[in-house]
Scaffold this motif. Structure first.
Motif, PDB file in Angstrom:
ATOM      1  N   ILE A 131       5.796  12.412  -6.066  1.00  0.00           N
ATOM      2  CA  ILE A 131       5.476  12.280  -7.487  1.00  0.00           C
ATOM      3  C   ILE A 131       5.001  13.617  -8.040  1.00  0.00           C
ATOM      4  N   THR A 132       4.100  14.263  -7.328  1.00  0.00           N
ATOM      5  CA  THR A 132       3.520  15.525  -7.795  1.00  0.00           C
ATOM      6  C   THR A 132       4.590  16.594  -7.997  1.00  0.00           C
ATOM      7  N   VAL A 133       5.431  16.766  -6.992  1.00  0.00           N
ATOM      8  CA  VAL A 133       6.467  17.800  -7.060  1.00  0.00           C
ATOM      9  C   VAL A 133       7.438  17.512  -8.191  1.00  0.00           C
ATOM     10  N   ARG A 134       7.865  16.267  -8.319  1.00  0.00           N
ATOM     11  CA  ARG A 134       8.847  15.936  -9.355  1.00  0.00           C
ATOM     12  C   ARG A 134       8.276  16.145 -10.758  1.00  0.00           C
ATOM     13  N   VAL A 135       6.999  15.816 -10.942  1.00  0.00           N
ATOM     14  CA  VAL A 135       6.357  16.053 -12.242  1.00  0.00           C
ATOM     15  C   VAL A 135       6.388  17.539 -12.582  1.00  0.00           C
ATOM     16  N   LEU A 136       6.047  18.385 -11.618  1.00  0.00           N
ATOM     17  CA  LEU A 136       6.042  19.830 -11.853  1.00  0.00           C
ATOM     18  C   LEU A 136       7.442  20.352 -12.143  1.00  0.00           C
ATOM     19  N   VAL A 137       8.450  19.797 -11.465  1.00  0.00           N
ATOM     20  CA  VAL A 137       9.844  20.193 -11.726  1.00  0.00           C
ATOM     21  C   VAL A 137      10.260  19.762 -13.129  1.00  0.00           C
ATOM     22  N   ASP A 138       9.920  18.529 -13.494  1.00  0.00           N
ATOM     23  CA  ASP A 138      10.263  18.028 -14.826  1.00  0.00           C
ATOM     24  C   ASP A 138       9.630  18.881 -15.923  1.00  0.00           C
ATOM     25  N   LEU A 139       8.415  19.336 -15.659  1.00  0.00           N
ATOM     26  CA  LEU A 139       7.702  20.154 -16.642  1.00  0.00           C
ATOM     27  C   LEU A 139       8.102  21.634 -16.565  1.00  0.00           C
ATOM     28  N   ARG A 140       9.003  21.936 -15.606  1.00  0.00           N
ATOM     29  CA  ARG A 140       9.450  23.313 -15.364  1.00  0.00           C
ATOM     30  C   ARG A 140       8.269  24.231 -15.051  1.00  0.00           C
ATOM     31  N   LYS A 141       7.338  23.690 -14.298  1.00  0.00           N
ATOM     32  CA  LYS A 141       6.154  24.454 -13.890  1.00  0.00           C
ATOM     33  C   LYS A 141       6.099  24.612 -12.377  1.00  0.00           C
ATOM     34  N   HIS A 142       7.215  24.335 -11.677  1.00  0.00           N
ATOM     35  CA  HIS A 142       7.191  24.333 -10.218  1.00  0.00           C
ATOM     36  C   HIS A 142       7.140  25.733  -9.614  1.00  0.00           C
ATOM     37  N   GLN A 143       7.285  26.776 -10.439  1.00  0.00           N
ATOM     38  CA  GLN A 143       7.175  28.148  -9.931  1.00  0.00           C
ATOM     39  C   GLN A 143       5.860  28.810 -10.329  1.00  0.00           C
ATOM     40  N   THR A 144       4.963  28.050 -10.950  1.00  0.00           N
ATOM     41  CA  THR A 144       3.671  28.615 -11.346  1.00  0.00           C
ATOM     42  C   THR A 144       2.725  28.703 -10.158  1.00  0.00           C
ATOM     43  N   LYS A 145       1.673  29.479 -10.330  1.00  0.00           N
ATOM     44  CA  LYS A 145       0.665  29.613  -9.276  1.00  0.00           C
ATOM     45  C   LYS A 145       0.026  28.251  -8.978  1.00  0.00           C
ATOM     46  N   THR A 146      -0.228  27.486 -10.025  1.00  0.00           N
ATOM     47  CA  THR A 146      -0.806  26.152  -9.840  1.00  0.00           C
ATOM     48  C   THR A 146       0.083  25.295  -8.965  1.00  0.00           C
ATOM     49  N   ALA A 147       1.397  25.368  -9.204  1.00  0.00           N
ATOM     50  CA  ALA A 147       2.349  24.571  -8.430  1.00  0.00           C
ATOM     51  C   ALA A 147       2.306  24.948  -6.950  1.00  0.00           C
ATOM     52  N   LYS A 148       2.197  26.246  -6.663  1.00  0.00           N
ATOM     53  CA  LYS A 148       2.139  26.693  -5.264  1.00  0.00           C
ATOM     54  C   LYS A 148       0.884  26.145  -4.568  1.00  0.00           C
ATOM     55  N   ILE A 149      -0.238  26.198  -5.272  1.00  0.00           N
ATOM     56  CA  ILE A 149      -1.484  25.694  -4.703  1.00  0.00           C
ATOM     57  C   ILE A 149      -1.393  24.189  -4.463  1.00  0.00           C
ATOM     58  N   VAL A 150      -0.873  23.485  -5.467  1.00  0.00           N
ATOM     59  CA  VAL A 150      -0.748  22.028  -5.365  1.00  0.00           C
ATOM     60  C   VAL A 150       0.214  21.642  -4.250  1.00  0.00           C
ATOM     61  N   LEU A 151       1.329  22.373  -4.143  1.00  0.00           N
ATOM     62  CA  LEU A 151       2.314  22.074  -3.100  1.00  0.00           C
ATOM     63  C   LEU A 151       1.693  22.206  -1.712  1.00  0.00           C
ATOM     64  N   GLY A 152       1.006  23.320  -1.484  1.00  0.00           N
ATOM     65  CA  GLY A 152       0.359  23.520  -0.194  1.00  0.00           C
ATOM     66  C   GLY A 152      -0.686  22.448   0.086  1.00  0.00           C
TER      67      GLY A 152
END
Length: 398
Positions: A131-152
């Motif tokens: 859910i988390t990853v898909r939300v970030l992809v939908d928002l086109r924020k999956h390459q942000t610093k926040t996304a990297k922290i959240v992914l890890g």
């Protein structure tokens, strides 16, 4: 289930997923939310067209494997390593605070049994990485610093969640915790995550030659899907979630994963990564929505007695605790309030992970019908809450 019945239900899943995703995208809301709601509507909660069984759970599993492979393929490992300390702190806080909150509320506010309280605390631990990853992809924020922290952090949460589930279930059934077995599982998982991408990377030139020299169509999808399935099996074998195997495969084949082995592998990797993205995209786009529809269909709102005062009291306290405890995990992230908030909110959804805990708790006799209904409600609310709030909080974030 007859073949024609399966086809009809799969048709309902695919069409409803696309329809609701388009509607939500038109409304400038994350399309994943539309897919989950599509599952709630066609599932047992409302229409009852889909009642998830082993067949549909397998299809959903393929979807989440492909999603995590795609995420790994687009992951910059260097950036992931740079935010490793922050991710670890976010993950640790996102495990301890929800676990404590769930246990404390269950045990001291509602006087539930010790084992039940422990299991409720464990249920609130894991973040739904899908859910988390898909939300970030939908928002086109999956390459942000926040996304990297959240992914890890979400990857770590997923591992810890599985270990906690196994430990708590053993404790509930046997009355004891096997520390040695738990340590072995954690060791195997760590070694697997470190070694698997490196080994796959060494085979990149061979994979590239096979794909370029093939005289038949579909060589790349065949190799990649086989690789994903193989690593998923190995990942399960060492006690880790299957999705970590597909994530490791994606990282190894990413453009930005380098080894000190000269320019040859890097050259192959860049060319191959582009081919993989082109060939795998249609397959990923077909299967991934199935996963989110099944997540929605697994949330059966009919088990909830909305007239029960006890239900609303318990669900209210646990939902607030589940949301606040995860949101506080963002305090470790460097940056302003918006960055900390977006990180914390991205860790909130429980999704399929929370439902797995609920099912295990119910089948093991740890949860009665009321507690099971409360957990289903908490999972549903946290799953739907995060995408909506993230859309507003992450607006304009780089």
């Amino acid at each position: 289930m007859e073949v024609s019945e399966f086809f009809l239900k799969l048709l309902a899943i695919l069409l409803s997923a696309k329809l609701f995703a388009e509607v939500f995208a038109f409304l400038r809301l994350p399309s994943v939310l539309g897919e989950v709601i599509a599952g709630i509507i066609i599932g047992p909660s409302l229409l009852g067209i889909i009642v998830p069984d082993a067949t549909f759970y397998l299809l959903a599993e393929i979807g989440i494997l492909l999603l995590l492979f795609e995420v790994g393929l687009e992951t910059d490992v260097g950036q992931l390593v740079k935010v490793g300390i922050q991710s670890s702190l976010v993950a640790a806080t996102g495990v301890m605070l929800p676990a404590f909150a769930g246990f404390w509320i269950s045990s001291y506010v509602f006087n539930l049994p010790f084992v039940t309280s422990l299991f409720i605390g464990g249920t609130l631990v894991a973040t739904s990485i899908g859910i988390t990853v898909r939300v970030l992809v939908d928002l086109r924020k999956h390459q942000t610093k926040t996304a990297k922290i959240v992914l890890g952090a979400a990857v770590l949460d997923d591992v810890v969640g599985v270990v906690i589930l196994a430990v708590l279930y053993d404790f509930a059934v046997k009355g004891e915790i096997n520390v040695i077995n738990t340590a072995k599982v954690l060791g195997f998982i760590t070694v697997f995550l470190l070694i698997a991408p490196v080994i796959i990377k060494l085979f990149v030139p061979l994979i590239s030659k096979l794909s370029s020299g093939s005289r038949t169509k579909g060589m790349i999808p065949t190799i990649i899907v086989s690789l994903i399935l193989g690593l998923a099996v190995i990942s399960h074998g060492v006690g880790a979630p299957e999705i970590l195997g597909s994530f490791a495969a994606g990282i190894a084949l990413a453009r930005r994963f380098f080894l000190p082995l000269g320019a040859t592998i890097d050259h192959y990797s860049h060319d191959l990564a582009e081919k993989i993205e082109v060939n795998m995209k249609p397959i990923i786009d077909l299967f991934v929505p199935v996963f989110f529809v099944i997540v929605g269909a697994s949330i059966n709102l009919k088990v909830i007695d909305f007239t029960s005062v006890t239900f609303w009291q318990t669900a209210g306290f646990l939902t607030i605790g589940a949301i606040i405890a995860k949101m506080l995990s963002g305090v470790w992230v460097k940056g302003g309030l918006r960055t900390k908030l977006s990180t914390g909110i991205a860790m909130v959804p429980r999704g399929e992970v929370g439902l797995i805990f609920a099912e295990v708790g119910k089948k093991g006799g740890i949860f009665d019908d009321t507690i099971y209904a409360v957990i289903v409600f908490v999972v549903a609310l946290t799953t739907l809450f995060a995408p909506l709030l993230l859309r507003f909080v992450m607006r304009g974030e780089e």
